[in-house]
Design a protein around this motif. Structure first.
Motif, PDB file in Angstrom:
ATOM      1  N   LEU A 144       0.819  -1.202   0.000  1.00  0.00           N
ATOM      2  CA  LEU A 144       0.000   0.000   0.000  1.00  0.00           C
ATOM      3  C   LEU A 144       0.859   1.261   0.000  1.00  0.00           C
ATOM      4  N   SER A 145       1.984   1.217   0.682  1.00  0.00           N
ATOM      5  CA  SER A 145       2.852   2.396   0.755  1.00  0.00           C
ATOM      6  C   SER A 145       3.404   2.775  -0.615  1.00  0.00           C
ATOM      7  N   ALA A 146       3.411   1.813  -1.559  1.00  0.00           N
ATOM      8  CA  ALA A 146       3.914   2.099  -2.902  1.00  0.00           C
ATOM      9  C   ALA A 146       3.047   3.122  -3.621  1.00  0.00           C
ATOM     10  N   VAL A 147       1.760   3.167  -3.271  1.00  0.00           N
ATOM     11  CA  VAL A 147       0.857   4.100  -3.949  1.00  0.00           C
ATOM     12  C   VAL A 147       0.223   5.086  -2.973  1.00  0.00           C
ATOM     13  N   ASP A 148       0.791   5.189  -1.798  1.00  0.00           N
ATOM     14  CA  ASP A 148       0.281   6.154  -0.832  1.00  0.00           C
ATOM     15  C   ASP A 148       0.677   7.564  -1.266  1.00  0.00           C
ATOM     16  N   GLY A 149      -0.262   8.483  -1.189  1.00  0.00           N
ATOM     17  CA  GLY A 149       0.042   9.878  -1.496  1.00  0.00           C
ATOM     18  C   GLY A 149       0.069  10.219  -2.965  1.00  0.00           C
ATOM     19  N   VAL A 150      -0.426   9.344  -3.847  1.00  0.00           N
ATOM     20  CA  VAL A 150      -0.403   9.646  -5.284  1.00  0.00           C
ATOM     21  C   VAL A 150      -1.770  10.101  -5.787  1.00  0.00           C
ATOM     22  N   GLY A 151      -2.723  10.265  -4.868  1.00  0.00           N
ATOM     23  CA  GLY A 151      -4.025  10.790  -5.254  1.00  0.00           C
ATOM     24  C   GLY A 151      -5.137   9.772  -5.339  1.00  0.00           C
ATOM     25  N   LEU A 152      -4.852   8.521  -5.013  1.00  0.00           N
ATOM     26  CA  LEU A 152      -5.881   7.487  -5.068  1.00  0.00           C
ATOM     27  C   LEU A 152      -6.659   7.437  -3.757  1.00  0.00           C
ATOM     28  N   THR A 153      -7.898   6.972  -3.855  1.00  0.00           N
ATOM     29  CA  THR A 153      -8.673   6.747  -2.637  1.00  0.00           C
ATOM     30  C   THR A 153      -8.160   5.478  -1.961  1.00  0.00           C
ATOM     31  N   ASP A 154      -8.594   5.259  -0.720  1.00  0.00           N
ATOM     32  CA  ASP A 154      -8.176   4.051  -0.009  1.00  0.00           C
ATOM     33  C   ASP A 154      -8.610   2.793  -0.749  1.00  0.00           C
ATOM     34  N   GLU A 156      -9.156   2.501  -3.952  1.00  0.00           N
ATOM     35  CA  GLU A 156      -8.349   2.389  -5.175  1.00  0.00           C
ATOM     36  C   GLU A 156      -6.953   1.867  -4.857  1.00  0.00           C
ATOM     37  N   MET A 157      -6.384   2.298  -3.744  1.00  0.00           N
ATOM     38  CA  MET A 157      -5.071   1.772  -3.343  1.00  0.00           C
ATOM     39  C   MET A 157      -5.142   0.265  -3.132  1.00  0.00           C
ATOM     40  N   ASP A 158      -6.188  -0.175  -2.425  1.00  0.00           N
ATOM     41  CA  ASP A 158      -6.370  -1.610  -2.201  1.00  0.00           C
ATOM     42  C   ASP A 158      -6.551  -2.340  -3.527  1.00  0.00           C
ATOM     43  N   VAL A 160      -5.443  -1.483  -6.470  1.00  0.00           N
ATOM     44  CA  VAL A 160      -4.190  -1.502  -7.232  1.00  0.00           C
ATOM     45  C   VAL A 160      -3.288  -2.643  -6.763  1.00  0.00           C
ATOM     46  N   VAL A 161      -3.107  -2.798  -5.451  1.00  0.00           N
ATOM     47  CA  VAL A 161      -2.233  -3.872  -4.985  1.00  0.00           C
ATOM     48  C   VAL A 161      -2.870  -5.234  -5.246  1.00  0.00           C
ATOM     49  N   THR A 162      -4.195  -5.308  -5.218  1.00  0.00           N
ATOM     50  CA  THR A 162      -4.882  -6.554  -5.571  1.00  0.00           C
ATOM     51  C   THR A 162      -4.683  -6.878  -7.041  1.00  0.00           C
ATOM     52  N   LEU A 163      -4.749  -5.864  -7.887  1.00  0.00           N
ATOM     53  CA  LEU A 163      -4.534  -6.041  -9.323  1.00  0.00           C
ATOM     54  C   LEU A 163      -3.129  -6.567  -9.606  1.00  0.00           C
ATOM     55  N   ILE A 164      -2.128  -5.977  -8.972  1.00  0.00           N
ATOM     56  CA  ILE A 164      -0.756  -6.425  -9.175  1.00  0.00           C
ATOM     57  C   ILE A 164      -0.605  -7.878  -8.725  1.00  0.00           C
ATOM     58  N   GLY A 165      -1.139  -8.189  -7.543  1.00  0.00           N
ATOM     59  CA  GLY A 165      -1.033  -9.552  -7.044  1.00  0.00           C
ATOM     60  C   GLY A 165      -1.728 -10.554  -7.938  1.00  0.00           C
ATOM     61  N   GLY A 166      -2.927 -10.213  -8.419  1.00  0.00           N
ATOM     62  CA  GLY A 166      -3.661 -11.117  -9.296  1.00  0.00           C
ATOM     63  C   GLY A 166      -2.959 -11.313 -10.627  1.00  0.00           C
ATOM     64  N   TYR A 167      -2.404 -10.232 -11.174  1.00  0.00           N
ATOM     65  CA  TYR A 167      -1.688 -10.349 -12.448  1.00  0.00           C
ATOM     66  C   TYR A 167      -0.470 -11.271 -12.309  1.00  0.00           C
ATOM     67  N   VAL A 168       0.331 -11.046 -11.278  1.00  0.00           N
ATOM     68  CA  VAL A 168       1.535 -11.852 -11.109  1.00  0.00           C
ATOM     69  C   VAL A 168       1.172 -13.320 -10.860  1.00  0.00           C
ATOM     70  N   HIS A 169       0.127 -13.554 -10.088  1.00  0.00           N
ATOM     71  CA  HIS A 169      -0.301 -14.928  -9.812  1.00  0.00           C
ATOM     72  C   HIS A 169      -0.614 -15.669 -11.116  1.00  0.00           C
TER      73      HIS A 169
END
Length: 256
Positions: A144-154, A156-158, A160-169
């Motif tokens: 979450l800290s990777a996208v903290d402070g870039v303008g996303l809502t909470d 959306e932050m969740d 984004v990290v779910t999207l990355i995890g699902g893609y890599v899986h």
């Protein structure tokens, strides 16, 4: 391969073990055993023989103890699986990365990719109800800290990290299955491709399937196989990050 599910054990006992708030207290316990030793042996079994081979009995055999000895420390396989997953998640590096959110997310994706290569059994563990242990929690905090402070809502932050995890899986599963296919058949992708290519040219009508013929031939010549999992991972990761960049750009107010 059968999918296993985390979060299926007794909540109180699982959380106590995950956070190590209560170690073995029975006087009947063996002094040469511990939760960490049992978890380490279980990971070795899964790494070597796959998740299907994981049983309390196999873990006990690897440790050279009786099966019942394990239950003094770990209630059962469900709790053991939670402990295994939380333990291997702790292997991922979490350094400070310069270069902004994109570089941070890329590093996170590559760490996940490498983790799946080391522990392919993770691909067959469903974590929709994740073990809420210290390593899983720390990993979530870091991601979450990777996208903290870039303008996303909470949310959306969740997402984004779910999207990355699902893609890599998904990408890692394809890569692991490709490697296992070579091990189990004794034939490399290149050998498979060149064994089938001459016959495919005889039976398939290129005029009826012009795109499949043209693009498939180009891919086969480039990869020496039907696909290249490593290339697919790199290509897909860039496109996923591009999509996240578009979302962030929409959240960034225009400069006056």
């Amino acid at each position: 391969m059968t999918t296993e599910y985390t979060g299926a054990g007794d909540p109180a006992r699982s959380l106590a073990l995950l956070w190590r708030t209560r170690e073995k207290s029975s006087r009947k316990g063996r002094p040469d055993l511990s939760v960490d030793r049992i978890v380490g042996a279980a990971i070795e079994v899964a790494d070597t023989d796959g998740l299907a081979a994981l049983t309390m009995r196999r873990v006990a055999e690897r440790l050279g103890v009786g099966t019942m000895s394990l239950y003094t420390y770990v209630p059962g396989k469900a709790e053991l699986l939670d402990l295994m997953l939380d333990t291997v998640i702790g292997e991922t590096a979490r350094p400070a990365v310069e270069g902004g959110w994109r570089a941070r997310l890329e590093m996170i994706a590559r760490e996940k990719w490498a983790l799946y290569q080391r522990h392919p059994w993770l691909l067959y563990v469903a974590t929709t109800r994740p073990p809420l242990g210290p390593n899983v929690t720390a990993a979530y905090e870091y991601e979450l800290s990777a996208v903290d402070g870039v303008g996303l809502t909470d949310l959306e932050m969740d997402s984004v990290v779910t999207l990355i995890g699902g893609y890599v899986h998904g990408a890692a599963r394809g890569a692991v299955e490709a490697a296992q296919a070579e091990q189990r058949t004794g034939m490399s992708d290149e050998q498979w491709w060149y064994a089938h290519a001459p016959y495919l040219g005889k039976v398939m009508d290129a005029g009826r399937y012009p795109l499949a013929a043209r693009v498939g031939t180009a891919a086969g010549e480039a990869y020496g196989a039907a696909s290249d999992p490593a290339h697919a991972f790199e290509f897909g990761l860039e496109r996923v990050l591009d999509g996240i960049a578009h979302l962030i750009d929409r959240r960034t107010p225009p400069q006056s």
